[in-house]
Design a protein around this motif. Structure first.
Motif, PDB file in Angstrom:
ATOM      1  N   SER A 145       0.853  -1.191   0.000  1.00  0.00           N
ATOM      2  CA  SER A 145       0.000   0.000   0.000  1.00  0.00           C
ATOM      3  C   SER A 145       0.887   1.239   0.000  1.00  0.00           C
ATOM      4  O   SER A 145       1.757   1.386   0.878  1.00  0.00           O
ATOM      5  CB  SER A 145      -0.907   0.015   1.233  1.00  0.00           C
ATOM      6  OG  SER A 145      -1.434   1.301   1.468  1.00  0.00           O
ATOM      7  N   ASN A 146       0.698   2.138  -0.958  1.00  0.00           N
ATOM      8  CA  ASN A 146       1.535   3.330  -1.039  1.00  0.00           C
ATOM      9  C   ASN A 146       1.450   4.174   0.222  1.00  0.00           C
ATOM     10  O   ASN A 146       2.455   4.731   0.686  1.00  0.00           O
ATOM     11  CB  ASN A 146       1.135   4.171  -2.256  1.00  0.00           C
ATOM     12  CG  ASN A 146       1.555   3.534  -3.566  1.00  0.00           C
ATOM     13  OD1 ASN A 146       2.528   2.775  -3.614  1.00  0.00           O
ATOM     14  ND2 ASN A 146       0.829   3.819  -4.631  1.00  0.00           N
ATOM     15  N   GLU A 147       0.260   4.282   0.780  1.00  0.00           N
ATOM     16  CA  GLU A 147       0.082   5.103   1.976  1.00  0.00           C
ATOM     17  C   GLU A 147       0.844   4.525   3.160  1.00  0.00           C
ATOM     18  O   GLU A 147       1.538   5.246   3.885  1.00  0.00           O
ATOM     19  CB  GLU A 147      -1.400   5.227   2.318  1.00  0.00           C
ATOM     20  CG  GLU A 147      -1.678   6.109   3.526  1.00  0.00           C
ATOM     21  CD  GLU A 147      -3.159   6.267   3.817  1.00  0.00           C
ATOM     22  OE1 GLU A 147      -3.488   6.890   4.840  1.00  0.00           O
ATOM     23  OE2 GLU A 147      -3.977   5.762   3.019  1.00  0.00           O
ATOM     24  N   VAL A 148       0.730   3.204   3.355  1.00  0.00           N
ATOM     25  CA  VAL A 148       1.451   2.556   4.448  1.00  0.00           C
ATOM     26  C   VAL A 148       2.946   2.597   4.186  1.00  0.00           C
ATOM     27  O   VAL A 148       3.747   2.856   5.097  1.00  0.00           O
ATOM     28  CB  VAL A 148       0.967   1.101   4.627  1.00  0.00           C
ATOM     29  CG1 VAL A 148       1.792   0.382   5.693  1.00  0.00           C
ATOM     30  CG2 VAL A 148      -0.504   1.077   4.995  1.00  0.00           C
ATOM     31  N   LEU A 149       3.350   2.361   2.949  1.00  0.00           N
ATOM     32  CA  LEU A 149       4.767   2.351   2.598  1.00  0.00           C
ATOM     33  C   LEU A 149       5.423   3.686   2.914  1.00  0.00           C
ATOM     34  O   LEU A 149       6.548   3.736   3.421  1.00  0.00           O
ATOM     35  CB  LEU A 149       4.922   2.036   1.104  1.00  0.00           C
ATOM     36  CG  LEU A 149       6.352   1.794   0.601  1.00  0.00           C
ATOM     37  CD1 LEU A 149       6.875   0.472   1.137  1.00  0.00           C
ATOM     38  CD2 LEU A 149       6.385   1.790  -0.928  1.00  0.00           C
ATOM     39  N   LEU A 150       4.730   4.766   2.639  1.00  0.00           N
ATOM     40  CA  LEU A 150       5.270   6.100   2.861  1.00  0.00           C
ATOM     41  C   LEU A 150       5.617   6.330   4.323  1.00  0.00           C
ATOM     42  O   LEU A 150       6.590   7.020   4.644  1.00  0.00           O
ATOM     43  CB  LEU A 150       4.260   7.149   2.380  1.00  0.00           C
ATOM     44  CG  LEU A 150       4.680   8.624   2.484  1.00  0.00           C
ATOM     45  CD1 LEU A 150       5.873   8.891   1.571  1.00  0.00           C
ATOM     46  CD2 LEU A 150       3.520   9.534   2.125  1.00  0.00           C
ATOM     47  N   ASN A 151       4.835   5.726   5.215  1.00  0.00           N
ATOM     48  CA  ASN A 151       5.005   5.965   6.646  1.00  0.00           C
ATOM     49  C   ASN A 151       5.784   4.881   7.377  1.00  0.00           C
ATOM     50  O   ASN A 151       5.991   4.986   8.586  1.00  0.00           O
ATOM     51  CB  ASN A 151       3.629   6.131   7.305  1.00  0.00           C
ATOM     52  CG  ASN A 151       2.911   7.378   6.851  1.00  0.00           C
ATOM     53  OD1 ASN A 151       3.337   8.490   7.128  1.00  0.00           O
ATOM     54  ND2 ASN A 151       1.813   7.199   6.125  1.00  0.00           N
ATOM     55  N   THR A 152       6.218   3.859   6.666  1.00  0.00           N
ATOM     56  CA  THR A 152       6.899   2.744   7.338  1.00  0.00           C
ATOM     57  C   THR A 152       8.254   2.427   6.733  1.00  0.00           C
ATOM     58  O   THR A 152       8.833   1.388   7.015  1.00  0.00           O
ATOM     59  CB  THR A 152       6.024   1.474   7.298  1.00  0.00           C
ATOM     60  OG1 THR A 152       5.740   1.131   5.935  1.00  0.00           O
ATOM     61  CG2 THR A 152       4.725   1.692   8.046  1.00  0.00           C
ATOM     62  N   THR A 153       8.766   3.302   5.887  1.00  0.00           N
ATOM     63  CA  THR A 153      10.079   3.095   5.283  1.00  0.00           C
ATOM     64  C   THR A 153      10.914   4.362   5.414  1.00  0.00           C
ATOM     65  O   THR A 153      10.393   5.454   5.647  1.00  0.00           O
ATOM     66  CB  THR A 153       9.972   2.738   3.783  1.00  0.00           C
ATOM     67  OG1 THR A 153       9.243   3.773   3.103  1.00  0.00           O
ATOM     68  CG2 THR A 153       9.259   1.414   3.584  1.00  0.00           C
ATOM     69  N   GLU A 154      12.219   4.194   5.267  1.00  0.00           N
ATOM     70  CA  GLU A 154      13.138   5.325   5.224  1.00  0.00           C
ATOM     71  C   GLU A 154      13.879   5.274   3.905  1.00  0.00           C
ATOM     72  O   GLU A 154      14.249   4.195   3.421  1.00  0.00           O
ATOM     73  CB  GLU A 154      14.121   5.273   6.400  1.00  0.00           C
ATOM     74  CG  GLU A 154      13.454   5.395   7.752  1.00  0.00           C
ATOM     75  CD  GLU A 154      14.439   5.316   8.897  1.00  0.00           C
ATOM     76  OE1 GLU A 154      15.661   5.366   8.638  1.00  0.00           O
ATOM     77  OE2 GLU A 154      14.001   5.199  10.059  1.00  0.00           O
TER      78      GLU A 154
END
Length: 211
Positions: free
Chosen positions: A164-173
């Motif tokens: 999920s792009n939204e989740v990915l944005l907030n769970t990766t560096e």
């Protein structure tokens, strides 16, 4: 600061500070510069050359796992090349020839893995039996590395990142490029997010054997 417990999980949560001062290209986390939220775990990547999942829009040189499979024998037969040589001598089928190195550390599990020429993952340097870890990743035919799943010998599945792009944005560096400008000010590049490769996938989901 807190420990979550239920019948299947025990998940400690803490914060820590790293007193290394300013380090170029280090992304500020949700708690501020040099503060880290320790919750679950992560997979971190050492980029060797160019990112494994990099796609060159000019088809000049893609990342190691983009494109057709290459035998390890073929890779070992390649000659090295100097920095002033044409990089075409260091690639096969428009792919670079070296995998990035990935390190995982979560809930008592740790180890290292990399890709081979056939896109298979090899696990080693673990704190247990290397064969007890099965690692899969998302389909990268039209995408980048966004999600890894590690299954341990006890049947638990740990997901890092997300599809999920939204989740990915907030769970990766991501690795942020930049340069020193006037008055010794370090300015980060503001190119599209896809130009900044993911270097850390944080733990986003745990699935118990009983579901």
């Amino acid at each position: 600061i807190y420990t979550y417990k239920d019948n299947d999980f025990e998940l400690p949560i803490s914060v820590s500070y790293v007193s290394e001062g300013f380090v170029p290209n280090r992304q500020t986390g949700i708690l501020g510069l040099n503060w880290f939220l320790n919750c679950g775990g992560s997979i971190a990547r050492e980029i060797k050359g160019i990112p494994d999942d990099y796609i060159d829009s000019n088809s000049d040189m893609n990342g190691f796992i983009q494109g057709d499979s290459i035998s390890d024998t073929h890779l070992f037969e390649l000659k090295g090349c100097a920095l002033n040589e044409n990089k075409s001598t260091c690639k096969v089928g428009n792919r670079e020839t070296t995998s990035d190195i990935y390190h995982f550390n979560f809930l008592g599990h740790s180890g290292t893995f990399h890709f081979d020429g056939n896109h298979n993952i090899h696990v080693y340097n673990t704190n247990g039996n290397n064969g007890t870890y099965t690692i899969t990743y998302n389909d990268i035919s039209n995408s980048r590395l966004e999600q890894f799943t590690i299954k341990t010998a006890d049947g638990y599945e740990y997901t890092f990142g997300s599809d999920s792009n939204e989740v990915l944005l907030n769970t990766t560096e991501r690795y942020l490029n930049g340069k020193l400008t006037g008055n010794a000010i370090y300015t980060y590049s503001r190119n599209g997010i896809s130009n900044h490769p993911i270097v850390t996938w944080n733990l986003t989901q745990i699935k118990a054997p009983n579901g």
